[in-house]
Structure formats: structure tokens, C-alpha cells
Design an enzyme around this catalytic site. Sequence first.
Site, PDB file in Angstrom:
ATOM      1  N   GLU A 167      10.354  -2.505  12.132  1.00 12.56           N
ATOM      2  CA  GLU A 167      10.264  -1.126  11.205  1.00 12.56           C
ATOM      3  C   GLU A 167       9.175  -0.379  11.627  1.00 12.56           C
ATOM      4  O   GLU A 167       7.987  -0.962  11.927  1.00 12.56           O
ATOM      5  CB  GLU A 167       9.628  -1.866   9.969  1.00 12.56           C
ATOM      6  CG  GLU A 167      10.452  -1.531   8.681  1.00 12.56           C
ATOM      7  CD  GLU A 167      10.029  -2.155   7.239  1.00 12.56           C
ATOM      8  OE1 GLU A 167      10.393  -1.368   6.270  1.00 12.56           O
ATOM      9  OE2 GLU A 167       9.439  -3.059   7.167  1.00 12.56           O
ATOM     10  N   ARG A 187       7.489  -0.914 -10.925  1.00  9.55           N
ATOM     11  CA  ARG A 187       8.631  -1.447 -10.876  1.00  9.55           C
ATOM     12  C   ARG A 187       8.789  -2.830 -11.286  1.00  9.55           C
ATOM     13  O   ARG A 187       9.711  -3.645 -11.633  1.00  9.55           O
ATOM     14  CB  ARG A 187       9.367  -1.491  -9.485  1.00  9.55           C
ATOM     15  CG  ARG A 187      10.723  -1.649  -9.648  1.00  9.55           C
ATOM     16  CD  ARG A 187      11.360  -0.894  -8.297  1.00  9.55           C
ATOM     17  NE  ARG A 187      11.082  -1.515  -6.971  1.00  9.55           N
ATOM     18  CZ  ARG A 187      11.356  -1.195  -5.794  1.00  9.55           C
ATOM     19  NH1 ARG A 187      11.563  -0.001  -5.662  1.00  9.55           N
ATOM     20  NH2 ARG A 187      10.785  -1.950  -4.935  1.00  9.55           N
ATOM     21  N   TRP A 239       0.731  -1.195  -0.074  1.00 12.34           N
ATOM     22  CA  TRP A 239      -0.057   0.088  -0.109  1.00 12.34           C
ATOM     23  C   TRP A 239       0.818   1.356   0.084  1.00 12.34           C
ATOM     24  O   TRP A 239       0.421   2.323  -0.461  1.00 12.34           O
ATOM     25  CB  TRP A 239      -0.922  -0.098   1.235  1.00 12.34           C
ATOM     26  CG  TRP A 239      -0.340  -0.211   2.596  1.00 12.34           C
ATOM     27  CD1 TRP A 239      -0.379  -1.349   3.324  1.00 12.34           C
ATOM     28  CD2 TRP A 239       0.323   0.760   3.511  1.00 12.34           C
ATOM     29  NE1 TRP A 239       0.209  -1.416   4.427  1.00 12.34           N
ATOM     30  CE2 TRP A 239       0.816  -0.133   4.526  1.00 12.34           C
ATOM     31  CE3 TRP A 239       0.859   2.094   3.136  1.00 12.34           C
ATOM     32  CZ2 TRP A 239       1.465   0.594   5.471  1.00 12.34           C
ATOM     33  CZ3 TRP A 239       1.537   2.492   4.123  1.00 12.34           C
ATOM     34  CH2 TRP A 239       1.983   1.777   5.419  1.00 12.34           C
ATOM     35  N   GLU A 270      10.726  -8.438  -2.242  1.00 14.00           N
ATOM     36  CA  GLU A 270      11.338  -7.476  -1.540  1.00 14.00           C
ATOM     37  C   GLU A 270      10.539  -7.283  -0.238  1.00 14.00           C
ATOM     38  O   GLU A 270       9.351  -6.966  -0.289  1.00 14.00           O
ATOM     39  CB  GLU A 270      11.075  -6.183  -2.297  1.00 14.00           C
ATOM     40  CG  GLU A 270      12.083  -4.903  -1.838  1.00 14.00           C
ATOM     41  CD  GLU A 270      11.121  -3.595  -1.376  1.00 14.00           C
ATOM     42  OE1 GLU A 270      10.975  -3.290  -0.613  1.00 14.00           O
ATOM     43  OE2 GLU A 270      10.464  -3.020  -2.500  1.00 14.00           O
ATOM     44  N   GLY A 307       6.279  -6.519   0.252  1.00 20.68           N
ATOM     45  CA  GLY A 307       5.528  -6.688   1.764  1.00 20.68           C
ATOM     46  C   GLY A 307       6.410  -7.109   2.768  1.00 20.68           C
ATOM     47  O   GLY A 307       7.560  -6.966   2.826  1.00 20.68           O
ATOM     48  N   SER A 308       5.403  -7.423   3.611  1.00 19.99           N
ATOM     49  CA  SER A 308       6.115  -7.889   4.781  1.00 19.99           C
ATOM     50  C   SER A 308       7.053  -9.108   4.826  1.00 19.99           C
ATOM     51  O   SER A 308       6.541 -10.162   3.973  1.00 19.99           O
ATOM     52  CB  SER A 308       4.950  -8.139   5.977  1.00 19.99           C
ATOM     53  OG  SER A 308       4.350  -9.183   5.673  1.00 19.99           O
ATOM     54  N   CYS A 364       9.851   1.491   2.989  1.00 12.47           N
ATOM     55  CA  CYS A 364      10.489   0.233   2.988  1.00 12.47           C
ATOM     56  C   CYS A 364      11.974   0.677   3.379  1.00 12.47           C
ATOM     57  O   CYS A 364      12.848  -0.175   4.268  1.00 12.47           O
ATOM     58  CB  CYS A 364      10.570  -0.903   2.204  1.00 12.47           C
ATOM     59  SG  CYS A 364      11.038  -0.367   0.633  1.00 12.47           S
ATOM     60  N   LYS A 374      -1.932  -7.724  -7.713  1.00 13.25           N
ATOM     61  CA  LYS A 374      -2.892  -7.896  -6.817  1.00 13.25           C
ATOM     62  C   LYS A 374      -2.468  -6.602  -6.057  1.00 13.25           C
ATOM     63  O   LYS A 374      -1.587  -6.843  -5.224  1.00 13.25           O
ATOM     64  CB  LYS A 374      -2.978  -9.161  -5.897  1.00 13.25           C
ATOM     65  CG  LYS A 374      -4.088  -9.128  -4.799  1.00 13.25           C
ATOM     66  CD  LYS A 374      -3.712  -8.576  -3.454  1.00 13.25           C
ATOM     67  CE  LYS A 374      -4.815  -8.515  -2.714  1.00 13.25           C
ATOM     68  NZ  LYS A 374      -4.720  -7.487  -1.544  1.00 13.25           N
ATOM     69  N   PRO A 375      -3.097  -5.329  -5.993  1.00 14.04           N
ATOM     70  CA  PRO A 375      -2.714  -4.280  -5.375  1.00 14.04           C
ATOM     71  C   PRO A 375      -3.617  -4.523  -3.656  1.00 14.04           C
ATOM     72  O   PRO A 375      -4.152  -5.228  -3.612  1.00 14.04           O
ATOM     73  CB  PRO A 375      -3.478  -3.092  -6.100  1.00 14.04           C
ATOM     74  CG  PRO A 375      -4.613  -3.792  -6.612  1.00 14.04           C
ATOM     75  CD  PRO A 375      -4.453  -5.105  -7.188  1.00 14.04           C
ATOM     76  N   ARG A 408      10.143  11.282   3.952  1.00 13.93           N
ATOM     77  CA  ARG A 408       9.321  10.838   2.823  1.00 13.93           C
ATOM     78  C   ARG A 408       8.357  10.055   3.342  1.00 13.93           C
ATOM     79  O   ARG A 408       8.380   8.977   3.699  1.00 13.93           O
ATOM     80  CB  ARG A 408      10.219  10.420   1.772  1.00 13.93           C
ATOM     81  CG  ARG A 408       9.489  10.302   0.516  1.00 13.93           C
ATOM     82  CD  ARG A 408      10.643  10.044  -0.482  1.00 13.93           C
ATOM     83  NE  ARG A 408      11.351   8.793  -0.564  1.00 13.93           N
ATOM     84  CZ  ARG A 408      11.335   7.697  -0.972  1.00 13.93           C
ATOM     85  NH1 ARG A 408      10.735   7.475  -2.039  1.00 13.93           N
ATOM     86  NH2 ARG A 408      12.210   6.791  -0.762  1.00 13.93           N
TER      87      ARG A 408
END
Length: 490
Positions: free
Chosen positions: A394, A170, A161, A260, A238-239, A294, A185-186, A288
Site C-alpha cells: 500500500e 462507521r 489515523w 478492515e 488498520g494494518s 485504504c 481507541k483513536p 483524495r
Amino acid sequence: MTAQNFPTELPQDVPTGLFIGGEFRDGSDGGTVEVYNPSNGTVLATVASASKDDAREALDKAVEVQEQWAATSTRERSEILRKAFELIHEHADELALIQSLELGRALKDSQGEVAYAAEFFRWFAEEAVRVRGDYRESPAGNARIVVRHVPVGPCLAVTPWNFPLAMGARKLAPALAAGCTMVVKPASKTPLTMLYLAKLLQQAGVPDGVVAVLPSNKASNVSSLLEDARLRKFTFTGSTEIGQMLAQKAAEKSIRVSLELGGNAPYVVLDDADMDTAVEAVATAKMRGAGQVCIAANRFLVQESIAEEFTQRVVERMKQLRQGPATLEDVDYAALSGTDQVETVSKLVDDALERGATRYLGDALPEGLPEEGYYYPLTVLGNIPDGSEILDNEIFGPVIAVSTFTSDEEAVQKANDTQFGLAAYVFSSGLERALNVAEKIEAGMVAVNKGALSDPAAPFGGVKQSGIGREGGFEGIHEFLETQFISLPK
């Protein structure tokens, strides 16, 4: 325009249906996903939600057109990608507004993401025509070796997100350049930007079925495609926990994977650093997207002799930043993505304070913010005790956590004291010293004396628990290519 009077309406032409086979339509079971505006907590839009049947249909169409798309000339694919680059710039205002509305990110940051995302289409438009093979003789002298690269086949991309346009770009740009079809899949928090991009890709000339976009209120409806051996590539941002779980599922069908995952970036400031540079770079490396990045600096490791000066100057610099609703043009940082994110950040800060950390900034939110928005105050913490959860997790929020070290060796040891290895930042006036520290840090990417790191022309990715594979750069297109060896007699 005040904090209570800011744009809250989407452009009229934003699609809200599933994009399958070149059409926007409702889900087969009538399911929907509500998208919220983090700036004020209201429902921004309702979009269709994909069922397992919808996902299967999208893959069916991707498989159906895969051979035809792979057979197009690289020049033709290049021209389509170039047109996509141009269309993104033509619709930059709409894309930036959509992102700021659904993500709650400051408009200036969304404008930067649009430009960044567009560059992937330009870069891979150029790379599409430069994929090379090889020809050589066997050392034994009894064969000729021909090596060629071919599209891996239908792909599934799961995007996060926090960068609803760039993360899709990318992945999509190199896949399309390589000749692969893709189902995207967003994230359910931010599906609108990707649906708008799908419309632009269609206008650019991407054939029907080559790209599908499937928002879903149940992620497993789309990830169920990993059970289908016709799928040949899975790319995920994502995670770490979710990425590794899905990668295990992909392994059952020997589906190629690139991941990633999470980060815990150290921001190392050595005692010979240019203080102005190190302080100013915090605004980019940390703030930012209100810290929801990430590669955001997560652990500020500052040499003990300059830690107090650095912290105080960072506090003064951060006081100059304005927090407010995302779509106000003079806002520097805005809301977080949801109440869940506010709670996560709050818990990390509270834990550090309970253990003895010092709060230099961040007691309260600025006045005048919409009460229902998902805001968290810009916070600066110092004297972070070892064992604090904020050092191991994080943060994904506007929190600057400063701890100290005494020597370069200790700086490296603390920087590497994490399971993650995505990004890192090093500040020193001595190039040799900076490189010596940078080379010892276990991270896929290191920025020296700067707060910006990402570049479509460079390989993006991490080591350790931060991922597998690289996106962008010369390496990015090869994530979507298989290598074939042909042996010829001599």
C-alpha cells in the site's frame, strides 16, 4: 492567504482529556500524547493518554450500563442517533478544521468526510428500528422456532489515523443502534476529532458510560481489554499485521471480531474505456486524502494500446491540482500524516525507479510550502517493472504507478496477484465487459466507471487478507448483534 499564512489554531472547545463515564479528564498516571500539525510540523495539542487502569475503568462503566442501554427502546436509540447526525452537521466547520489540522488533509476532503460520517448516524438511526427476527415451524412438525437478535454487549473499537471521524462513526453508529456500549481507541496521531465527536454524542443524549474515548501513547494499554471476557466484540481498522495479531488475542476469549485491513486496489482501464472518465476519476480514486486512503487506487493497470495516452493525460490532469497547507480552502491535496509516511512513500518510489520505472511527474515539491511540513510531491510513474515493491505494498501517498496488460484475462490475473482484496476499479464502455472483469476480481468492493466507492448504505469490507465482516449497509448492524434461537413446543 499564502502558503505561509494559513489557519493553525484549533477551535477553543476541543476536548483534550480522556472521555470516561461522561467526563473529560486526565489519565490516571498523568501520561500525555502530543498531536502534531502535519502542515507545518508543530505541536498542535497535548491530550491525555490512557493507562491500563483507565481502560479498565472505561470497560467497567460500559459493562455497568450495558443492560440499561440495551433495554432502551429502538425508537429512543434511533432518535439519539438522528440528533447526533444533526449535531455533526451543525458543527461541520469545526470538525473539518480539526481533522485538517491534526491529519494534514486538504480542507475540502475533510469537509467531505464530515458529511460522510454524519450519514452513518442517519442510516443507523433508521436501521435501529428495523432489526427483524423470525418465526417458523420445524420441518419435523414438532416445534416452533423463534429467532431474535440481541446486542452482542460491550465493544472495543480501534480506529486509524487517516479517517479520524468516519471510521469511528462507521463503528459507533451501528453499535449504538444495536444497543451496545463501546470503548473507542483513536489513533494517537489524530485523537482530537473523536474526542470532539464524544462531546457531540453526549449532547445528542448518549448516556454516560455508553461511549468512552481513550487516546493513548501506548496502544497496548487499551488493547489489553481483549484479555477481559466481559468484552464481547472487537472491531478494528488498520494494518493487516496489527489487526491479525489483535484478532488472535481476541480469539483466546472467543470475542467476536470484525477487521478492515490493508488494501492494494487495482485500477483497471480497458481499451474501450471512456478516456475522459478514466482520467478524471483518478483525482478521486487516488488523490483524495493525498492517497492516504485504504481503498485508494494503488496499481494502475492499463491496456497496453492506450497506456501512453492515459499516462500523459493523467499527468496533465494532476498538474492542475494544487498542493499546500491543509487549511487553505483552494488546496486539493496537502501533507502526509508524518515523517514516517513520507519515508515509506519515498522508499517505494525509489525502489521502482531503481528497477527501471519512468518518472513522468514528481521531481520536486511546489515552491512555498512550509519547510517543516510532511509533504511529498504528486508523482506519476510508468513502466513499473514486475517485482517492484510498489506493486505489493500500500503506497498511502500521492503516487500513481502505471503498468500494462494485453488482455482481459491478464488484467484479472494481475489485479488478483496480491494477498489483499479490499477495493478495485474497472473502466470500460461495455457494461457486459466491465461486469465480466469486475466479477472476476477478488475484492469486497468494485467501482465501475467511477472513482468514488464508499456509501453508508452499502456493505464496506474486503476479502483475503483485507479483512473480516462488513460495515455499513443493512449488514453493518448485524456485526453488533447476536442471534438467539428459542424453541417452543407445538
